[in-house]
Design an enzyme around this catalytic site. Structure first.
Site, PDB file in Angstrom:
ATOM      1  N   CYS A 149     -31.584 -60.741  18.794  1.00  0.00           N
ATOM      2  CA  CYS A 149     -32.754 -60.101  19.391  1.00  0.00           C
ATOM      3  C   CYS A 149     -33.580 -59.364  18.345  1.00  0.00           C
ATOM      4  CB  CYS A 149     -32.343 -59.154  20.522  1.00  0.00           C
ATOM      5  SG  CYS A 149     -31.325 -57.796  19.976  1.00  0.00           S
TER       6      CYS A 149
ATOM      7  N   TYR B 200     -28.451 -68.163  22.445  1.00  0.00           N
ATOM      8  CA  TYR B 200     -29.876 -67.949  22.672  1.00  0.00           C
ATOM      9  C   TYR B 200     -30.502 -67.148  21.546  1.00  0.00           C
ATOM     10  CZ  TYR B 200     -28.772 -63.176  24.111  1.00  0.00           C
ATOM     11  OH  TYR B 200     -28.339 -61.874  24.121  1.00  0.00           O
TER      12      TYR B 200
ATOM     13  N   ARG C 113     -53.295 -91.440 -15.315  1.00  0.00           N
ATOM     14  CA  ARG C 113     -53.038 -90.233 -14.527  1.00  0.00           C
ATOM     15  C   ARG C 113     -51.542 -89.932 -14.465  1.00  0.00           C
ATOM     16  NH1 ARG C 113     -57.420 -89.767 -10.413  1.00  0.00           N
ATOM     17  NH2 ARG C 113     -58.842 -91.495 -10.787  1.00  0.00           N
TER      18      ARG C 113
ATOM     19  N   SER D  41     -25.162 -59.495  20.612  1.00  0.00           N
ATOM     20  CA  SER D  41     -26.543 -59.819  20.296  1.00  0.00           C
ATOM     21  C   SER D  41     -26.824 -59.265  18.902  1.00  0.00           C
ATOM     22  CB  SER D  41     -27.480 -59.194  21.330  1.00  0.00           C
ATOM     23  OG  SER D  41     -28.814 -59.467  20.972  1.00  0.00           O
TER      24      SER D  41
ATOM     25  N   GLY E   2     -53.341 -80.041 -10.333  1.00  0.00           N
ATOM     26  CA  GLY E   2     -54.010 -79.416 -11.476  1.00  0.00           C
ATOM     27  C   GLY E   2     -53.097 -79.067 -12.617  1.00  0.00           C
TER      28      GLY E   2
ATOM     29  N   LYS F 195     -48.149 -90.785  -6.241  1.00  0.00           N
ATOM     30  CA  LYS F 195     -49.375 -91.579  -6.362  1.00  0.00           C
ATOM     31  C   LYS F 195     -49.037 -93.045  -6.628  1.00  0.00           C
ATOM     32  CE  LYS F 195     -52.375 -89.755  -9.130  1.00  0.00           C
ATOM     33  NZ  LYS F 195     -53.369 -89.061  -8.303  1.00  0.00           N
TER      34      LYS F 195
ATOM     35  N   ARG G 240     -53.453 -90.564   2.277  1.00  0.00           N
ATOM     36  CA  ARG G 240     -52.356 -89.606   2.476  1.00  0.00           C
ATOM     37  C   ARG G 240     -52.441 -89.076   3.891  1.00  0.00           C
ATOM     38  NH1 ARG G 240     -54.916 -85.246  -1.745  1.00  0.00           N
ATOM     39  NH2 ARG G 240     -56.915 -85.085  -0.715  1.00  0.00           N
TER      40      ARG G 240
ATOM     41  N   MET H  80     -51.068 -81.162 -14.450  1.00  0.00           N
ATOM     42  CA  MET H  80     -50.965 -82.108 -15.561  1.00  0.00           C
ATOM     43  C   MET H  80     -52.309 -82.813 -15.774  1.00  0.00           C
ATOM     44  SD  MET H  80     -47.110 -83.451 -15.122  1.00  0.00           S
ATOM     45  CE  MET H  80     -47.495 -84.057 -13.506  1.00  0.00           C
TER      46      MET H  80
ATOM     47  N   HIS I 148     -42.939 -49.844  12.451  1.00  0.00           N
ATOM     48  CA  HIS I 148     -43.120 -49.616  13.878  1.00  0.00           C
ATOM     49  C   HIS I 148     -44.380 -50.310  14.383  1.00  0.00           C
ATOM     50  CE1 HIS I 148     -44.490 -47.259  17.401  1.00  0.00           C
ATOM     51  NE2 HIS I 148     -43.212 -47.344  17.718  1.00  0.00           N
TER      52      HIS I 148
END
Lengths: 900, 900
Positions: A855, A875, A97, A788, A106, A27, A364, A108, A480
């Site tokens: 895979c 891959y 703040r 693989s 929330g 902030k 922001r 602090m 499954h």
């Protein structure tokens, strides 16, 4: 420790900037940054996080210079805001703040309206001509200060407030009169006196230092400590304290407050966009007590039309900011453009107009839908604000999922019946059915169904294919049902323990609610929701920007992305999503099609090799046709085909009536069939007679499958299709297993090539899915022409956890932070990852340039894809619907690696 | 290549010696060695293995100098044997034999009586005055030469021999007359002519070179290649060829042949010992056509007495060599003593006496029983021939098993009904029972039983304890039955697929044979035999020499040896066998005792924590008492106690009638019980909710167990017992699991110590039994104060193989040489071993000097114990009966490591 502890911001001078988040908190850094951009921000100052550290290291004291620094910054603030802290004429009021490096929402404390006392409240009345406003601010301040700084139970103030309202016979706080509020101020001060034994501090400086101390103390409240522990935020970071001048949007008709976005957060369209309220405080816009108004005139007109509000009524009550305060609107328009350009991203801003003067309170990067994220990223590139690479890094691959599946109509009201695991994304509605057969039957009548099962088995495949969605009461994210549904791109909620299925009565229960066969339910697979009734869904569309983004992604990534597919349909789907071949074709899925399951069962029931061969010869031509269809779709791309993997009992019926029917169909006695089923039962089927262990005990199965592959390959090649088959032997744990199976494959290939008078190039490789395979990868690579990684099974064996049985402890493990993630969803880089690295290194050591892929389910999970890139895989392969996610993640992996 | 290809031996000069086995083969090297010792060996020469290599590398030709070298060696042989090759008066005959570095029994070829032809046969007649003998030798030579050298099918000769016998109307070869044999010689030559198109070679030199070539060729026959492949013998080694003069024990009354041992191979007693036959050939002694006679007079007298043979009859027909040829006997006595002293081990020798002259044909270290092996080794140390270290290395630890269990009475006739896996050694007989209850019942009546089950479960423990032996039709070497039986030192035959159990009719079938409840059977668990009826058994006795040997073993080994035990009885047994503590106390075994199983079930059926705690509080005092008993037995030794490990469903009944009974006993509805059982069912229980996963979801279980341990420890310490508890958390895969469980244990310890006002030193550690634990051992060691490798589970997960389901492919895997050994019996050093090494290194990296042991089944398997020593473990732990084996193996490991 820096010598400077306090950073002023205000006017056009901010001593900090956005790169100083560690020192000033998010902030504080951003407030300075905005000031430096020449954007109007209420002046103030930030006390650095280093003071927090000092505070805790020095018995809750401050650096010596701090008091002086604060005084100086406060005086600059007074000068800039043209008001004086504690002044009876024109008092400066401030908020105090907290603000750490990262947002801890929330966690602090904050104190608003600080600086008010019996004297300054009079000044506030003079400045605002509004006694009620001034006393309301005063009583709020005492309450907040009492709670946050003095530690008085908030309910004590609330109770007095209720008493006063009751006496005044009003319901809303806003209905209280100035007198009522004065009474409250006096009463609240009494509470402070009673509870703390001390008077409420009237001295504004005393108030300020007490508030600063309270914010630093709030860094170490139990809830803040717990939050940091859960989110891995180091205790040493500390918080900064920002002291900002108060500005008010509720100072009459020339004051207002609102929120706005520099682009549309739903669609990503480049249009300034927002809502505001005249004479209101920030929380009023959010609270929904008054209807917020549009900022743009055009939006206001459209909104009125939509709500059938007459021009006259609109002009009386709903004018836009553009119309009510045209000058300030223009200024805001410029500010938002400047901020977006500066931060190079869509901004979400809060502003207050105090007596005609615009103040920006916060900016922001705005949250947005994935569709908007894609459009904004691509547009920003085209506007020259960011590079393609930056655009790619801005998209969260996981969110892409929502672009690829139907979603619930956002306008619909929904009644959530139960929550299960978000096993496969997408929304779908249908009639409840409890058997695969019914799903198939209703599909023929074009009726949508949701298949509800305790758990699914390979026998249910046809029904899963026919249903719109799948709901199970048992099983995890890689059960499954979940795996198959994801492969099919079908909505699935799995392991929904809240539902209680009773097959006999064809109902399921959630607590007392009974859902019958034929009732409509809707699933939201991305969130794991089970919804009562029929909720309309919205189909996904690929925007132009999506296509553009994916084309950039493909330019950058170096890993190929393949799909897991075993049908022509899935193969086409994979290609549509950009898959460059098949990484896993599970041949056993082909065994379940009606027409062949009988031949498969015949094979299993055979007691001699020649009987088995006879049954296999019936399957051969069918498998061959499947392969031909796939080869044609994948023309020019590799197709990795895995030989039979699951234990044979998966192909036999399990339930009494099924057994009876199958025995009739197969013309064997029920007793014989049952005995066979019993003899195939296993204590731990996952670790049993499956994978290459089948092909080694029954070489004729591998022979048949190899023949089907090579005959299909030869015939396709003759047609002009470019076929690149890669035969993959599953569950190898010892090189000898691969050796034996490879001998069979090579032998069959040679025979088929001789018969057909043509040869096809092919590879024989293996899955690395057992720890021993990874550990002996050097040996295995002497035989394997590719690896693989089957990370589903590798995770099961490395963790010693069955994904089918994980439900009993897995969720608790993630909740108790034993595991950071479910290792079946996010690859465990620490444990399983080590085995993968070992296997990659040793495999390539034995065989230079060994082709390596993945895979398992992880092949479509972004952080896992990045890991695959880092260890040098060629891959990844995943279900068709996750191919775009994997493509994006693969590109991000390249970019992140370049950064490091 | 050496320049020398041929090595002569004869008289007192051998050009080779026993260290030259690589060059001369085992046989050739030993023949030279004997000659060098001055022992009478028929002269001859050896052609080296290098010639074999040359032969194959040079298109089956010989080095140029070979012919000359052979000629020279042959001439030396002629001189020594005072005979001439091819001579018509006094012909030298030779045998041509193969001989590789290691024995390849029956794999390669041999030719005897070489040198015979129509001329030399006359010389042989002159020398022996025995025409029949000479022609018999001649016809045998042609047949052998035809078969081995010329490749003629042996059956062709056999058929002609049969024809001649039929014509002569005789049944035995020995009944053929000289004339018959002459006919055969002529006929055999005709066969050669017909089959090869060439005349039988009459020239002895031609015969010799053809035979040498045939032996070299026999190195590469298909069966030899296959044998080498199976036994990992390199093809490059090649074979040597030994050419030896023939000597004959069948040249009349002054000739004889026999075998003898330098010590008694059954008992190990130092006594010369052997059998012989006068006027006989070597094979006659073995064939059993004539009764072999004793060599010693004393033995002969004892034998006669035993067989009720009169002195007169003995003197006529059964005189000892000591009596018939006293001089030669004396010479043999000296020779055997010399050989034993030279080879420093008990010798098994073959000799022939030709016309009064002793010839030694072979000597080798004799095979012996394990009892004899121990006695001989210890005696040889005491005789100063070998060191203690050598003695230790001479005992095969695996064979020790036979010393520790009852064995079948060797005199009994047995009828083997079926063969299963040799799951736990020892012989036992008993009445067949099919339930644990019956075993318990019959035990009360002192009736021995054999418990016959398809498989056993923890519920059967009491019955297994009551029975004398256990027979199962399913499950492998590490199935529940096998593991528990070995732990109990009880005979067990597991996975005996041949038997077909029908619980309903209380029978089992082997093919057509039906065995009913109450019938006697006998098990031989070391061989896996199921024997019909009651076979008496012989109890083991620990000889004095065994005790001496084990004391040497304990001096040398550096690893401790502990036992796995969870009862007072087993703990005592372990101590008796030399265990130095308990490495694995499985607390769940204590849960099954009657009286507590109900409380355990009550806990499982609880639905709230407080209900569970109530049930646990009933178990607490009972577990505490168990621990106290064990601590007392293990006074001063560490006791490693594992917290609850198996999945909870193992404690619930599985069969319909049991469920009914338990529901009654527990006073819950059968439906409720069934639902609970169903809800606990798992697809892969091995990978399910067990181990520390139980303690994490139900911390109260760990709390109760920790309390039982610490209360017991405090109370025992108060009694004066030295308690060293080590609490072991099972199935840890992530350090956080251990952290959470350790917190509980430490917390309970502190509470108990405060309550009792006394503190006990203890450790908290973990089992490493999941690959991920090994891979992250550095992390885990930060929490763990010791590691214990659970190699059963580690093997299961590293291989992805369930030991309960291995039967379907495991045996085939070992047969097909996919695996060298069953990895559940012999630790897989290549795969699982890597994980162990990684874990040891990383564990000690994090925690210096971390205590590390093994408590899997492998802790009692010699090669695995050696591995444990090599990787630096502190101890191994195994079932009580294997403790001596582990002690010996641990000592051998030290000695072998010193050697390298």
């Amino acid at each position: 420790m820096s010598e400077k502890n306090v950073y002023y911001f205000g006017g056009s001078q901010g001593e900090g900037n956005s790169s100083m988040k560690n020192l000033l908190g998010g902030k504080g850094a951003n407030l300075s940054e905005m000031v430096n951009l020449g954007i109007p921000v209420p002046a103030g100052f930030t006390i650095s996080t280093e003071v927090c550290t000092y505070f805790y290291q020095n018995n809750k004291t401050y650096p010596k210079t701090l008091e002086k620094e604060v005084k100086e910054a406060l005086s600059k603030t007074e000068k800039e805001m043209k008001a004086k802290f504690g002044d009876s004429e024109n008092p400066l009021l401030v908020s105090v703040r907290s603000g750490a490096r990262v947002s801890m929402p929330g966690m602090m404390d904050t104190v608003l309206n600080l600086g008010l006392n019996d004297v300054t409240v009079q000044g506030l009345i003079k400045q605002t001509n509004d006694e009620k406003f001034a006393y309301d601010s005063y009583r709020r301040f005492i309450q907040m200060f009492g709670d946050v700084v003095l530690g008085i139970d908030s309910s004590k103030f609330e109770r007095m407030l209720d008493d006063v309202k009751e006496n005044a016979k009003v319901e809303q706080d806003s209905e209280l009169t100035s007198e009522n509020l004065k009474t409250l101020v006096a009463g609240f001060k009494e509470i402070v006196w009673r509870e703390t034994g001390k008077k409420f501090p009237e001295n504004p400086e005393e108030q300020l230092w007490a508030a600063i101390g309270a914010v630093f103390n709030s860094w170490n409240t139990q809830r803040a400590i717990t939050y940091r522990k859960l989110n891995s935020i180091p205790n040493e970071w500390g918080t900064a304290v920002s002291v900002c001048s108060m500005v008010y949007g509720n100072m009459g008709k020339t004051s207002a407050t609102g929120v706005c976005f520099s682009r549309n957060p739903s669609t990503g369209t480049k249009e300034f966009f927002g809502e505001y309220l005249i004479d209101a405080q920030g929380e009023d816009v959010v609270a929904g007590i008054r209807t917020p108004l549009k900022i743009n005139k055009a939006d206001s007109l459209a909104w009125a039309k939509n709500h059938k509000i007459s021009d006259k009524e609109r002009e009386e009550k709903f004018l836009s900011l553009e119309e009510t305060m045209p000058e300030t609107y223009k200024e805001l328009l410029e500010v938002q453009a400047k901020l977006e350009k500066h931060y190079k991203d869509m901004q979400d801003m809060e502003f207050t107009i105090q007596k005609g003067k615009l103040w920006m309170l916060q900016t922001r990067n705005g949250k947005r839908t994935i569709a908007a994220a894609v459009k904004i990223a691509v547009d920003l590139v085209e506007e020259g604000l960011i590079t393609k690479e930056e655009a790619i890094l801005r998209i969260n691959p996981n969110q892409l999922d929502n672009l690829l599946h139907p979603t619930l109509d956002p306008k619909a009201n929904i009644l959530v019946l139960a929550k299960g695991l978000p096993a496969s994304p997408g929304a779908a509605y249908g009639k409840v059915v409890f058997t695969a057969e019914e799903a198939v039957l209703l599909k023929e009548k074009n009726e949508p169904t949701i298949l509800v099962r305790i758990e699914t088995s390979p026998e249910d495949i046809a029904g899963m294919d026919a249903a719109k969605g799948i709901l199970t009461s048992r099983g995890g994210m890689t059960s499954h049902a979940a795996v198959v549904a994801r492969g099919m791109g079908k909505s699935c909620v799995a392991g929904c323990g809240e539902i209680n299925i009773d097959y006999a009565s064809e109902t399921f229960k959630v607590k007392d609610k009974v859902v019958k066969k034929g009732d409509f339910i809707t699933l939201e697979g991305g969130k794991g929701l089970v919804i009562l009734g029929k909720v309309e869904t919205v189909d996904p569309e690929f925007s132009e920007e999506f296509q553009v983004l994916m084309s950039w992604v493909d330019e950058i990534r170096t890993m190929k992305v393949r799909t897991n597919a075993e049908t022509e349909k899935d193969s086409k789907m994979g290609r549509k999503f950009g898959a460059e071949g098949i990484g896993l074709c599970r041949t056993e899925h082909m065994f379940f099609n009606s027409g062949r399951i009988m031949a498969v069962r015949e094979m299993i029931l055979s007691s001699t090799r020649s009987e088995r061969e006879k049954a296999l010869s019936k399957i051969l031509p069918m498998q061959k046709e499947d392969f031909k269809e796939i080869f044609r779709v994948m023309n020019g791309f590799p197709v990795t085909i895995r030989t039979l993997d699951p234990p044979l009992h998966e192909f036999l019926p399990q339930e009494e009536n099924e057994i009876y029917e199958v025995s009739k169909e197969m013309n064997v006695s029920k007793e014989f069939l049952k005995e066979k089923i019993d003899s195939l039962k296993e204590v731990n089927p996952m670790l049993g007679h499956r994978g290459c262990r089948l092909g080694i005990i029954f070489p004729e199965i591998t022979e048949m499958q190899a023949r089907a592959i090579f005959e299909a390959a030869c015939e396709c090649q003759n047609e002009g299709t470019t076929v690149i088959p890669e035969i993959m032997i599953p569950l190898v744990g010892h090189v000898n297993e691969l050796k034996l199976q490879k001998e069979i494959v090579v032998d069959v290939a040679n025979k088929v090539f001789a018969e057909k008078g043509i040869a096809v190039k092919y590879l024989v490789g293996t899955m690395i899915e057992i720890p021993r395979a990874a550990l002996t990868a050097d040996e295995i690579a002497k035989e394997a022409e590719f690896f693989s990684f089957g990370t589903n099974d590798l995770t099961q064996t490395t963790f010693g956890v069955s994904r089918d049985d994980i439900a009993k402890f897995g969720i608790a493990y993630v909740e108790k932070k034993v595991w950071e993630n479910d290792p079946f969803q996010v690859l465990d880089q620490v444990g399983v990852g080590q085995l993968i690295k070992i296997a990659v290194e040793r495999g390539r050591f034995s065989r230079n340039g060994l082709k390596i892929g993945i895979c398992g389910e992880h092949g479509g999970e972004p952080s896992s894809v990045e890991f695959c890139h880092r260890v040098g895989m060629n891959y990844v392969s995943c279900s068709p619907y996750r191919v775009p996610i994997a493509r994006l993640a693969a590109a991000q992996a390249v970019l992140r690696k370049q950064k490091n």
